[in-house]
Design a protein around this motif. Structure first.
Motif, PDB file in Angstrom:
ATOM      1  N   LYS A 133     -84.395 -55.902 -11.671  1.00  0.00           N
ATOM      2  CA  LYS A 133     -84.261 -55.221 -10.382  1.00  0.00           C
ATOM      3  C   LYS A 133     -85.559 -54.540  -9.983  1.00  0.00           C
ATOM      4  O   LYS A 133     -86.031 -54.688  -8.855  1.00  0.00           O
ATOM      5  N   PHE A 134     -86.138 -53.787 -10.918  1.00  0.00           N
ATOM      6  CA  PHE A 134     -87.328 -53.006 -10.579  1.00  0.00           C
ATOM      7  C   PHE A 134     -88.602 -53.848 -10.524  1.00  0.00           C
ATOM      8  O   PHE A 134     -89.419 -53.668  -9.628  1.00  0.00           O
ATOM      9  N   VAL A 135     -88.768 -54.767 -11.453  1.00  0.00           N
ATOM     10  CA  VAL A 135     -89.991 -55.580 -11.475  1.00  0.00           C
ATOM     11  C   VAL A 135     -90.021 -56.558 -10.301  1.00  0.00           C
ATOM     12  O   VAL A 135     -91.061 -56.755  -9.673  1.00  0.00           O
ATOM     13  N   ALA A 136     -88.880 -57.167  -9.998  1.00  0.00           N
ATOM     14  CA  ALA A 136     -88.825 -58.138  -8.903  1.00  0.00           C
ATOM     15  C   ALA A 136     -88.520 -57.469  -7.560  1.00  0.00           C
ATOM     16  O   ALA A 136     -88.413 -58.159  -6.547  1.00  0.00           O
ATOM     17  N   ASP A 137     -88.364 -56.138  -7.563  1.00  0.00           N
ATOM     18  CA  ASP A 137     -88.100 -55.366  -6.347  1.00  0.00           C
ATOM     19  C   ASP A 137     -86.877 -55.908  -5.613  1.00  0.00           C
ATOM     20  O   ASP A 137     -86.928 -56.241  -4.426  1.00  0.00           O
ATOM     21  N   LEU A 138     -85.775 -56.001  -6.357  1.00  0.00           N
ATOM     22  CA  LEU A 138     -84.520 -56.508  -5.809  1.00  0.00           C
ATOM     23  C   LEU A 138     -83.542 -55.356  -5.595  1.00  0.00           C
ATOM     24  O   LEU A 138     -83.628 -54.322  -6.262  1.00  0.00           O
TER      25      LEU A 138
END
Length: 186
Positions: A133-138
């Protein structure tokens, strides 16, 4: 170092290598592939227990972190650990510990291993999805759609296989006196 500890360290290395091999069995998906890693994690934890299972997965993650291509798709390097799928790899360590711990606190039987491996699967999916969620900005719904939902049915199948294979192999290793077992199912 006594003989038993050395033997268990060797087992950890063998299971770390097995995880690297199983990681190459994969079905590509857009963000996170379905791979054999989680099956290897479950087998490892079911056979080696909490401490040595987690140690084996720490060795696996360390090998990959220094660039040995043991992660899915023959990848390696620290960038994988901080990338979209890195949370799953960190999750493997925690999952192996708790899977083994549940079995150590109950009994090494296939039904208990199924429960323990299902808990391990949930831990892996939660930690993997948080990092995704955080790394892929989802958004959370996008992260769940990419990082959890495609893996539930396959994860339960792998949990069953890890339980059956793990308990069967563990019993044989105990009978051969290759691992000690304070808690063996009859």
């Amino acid at each position: 170092m006594n003989g038993e500890k050395l033997r268990m360290i060797i087992h950890c290395a063998i299971f770390a290598a097995m995880t690297g091999i199983f990681a190459q069995i994969e079905i590509p998906l857009p963000l996170v592939p379905i791979s054999g890693q989680t099956l290897a994690v479950g087998i490892t934890a079911t056979i080696l227990g909490s401490r040595y299972g987690a140690l084996s997965l720490i060795c696996y993650a360390a090998l990959g972190a220094v660039g040995v291509p043991v992660f899915a798709g023959f990848s390696g390097g620290a960038q994988v650990l901080v990338g979209p799928t890195g949370g799953y790899i960190f999750g493997f360590i925690i999952a192996a510990y708790f899977t083994g711990l549940i079995l150590e606190k109950t009994r090494f039987t296939i039904p208990m291993a199924m429960i323990a491996n299902t808990v391990g699967m949930i831990i892996t999916l939660i930690l993997g999805t948080i990092q995704l969620k955080f790394v892929a900005d989802l958004g959370w719904s996008q992260a769940m759609a990419a990082g959890v939902y495609p893996f539930i049915v396959v994860g339960l199948i792998k949990a069953f296989l890890a339980s059956w294979i793990g308990i069967t192999v563990r019993k044989r290793l105990v009978q051969a006196k290759l691992i000690q077992n304070p808690n063996v199912a009859a």
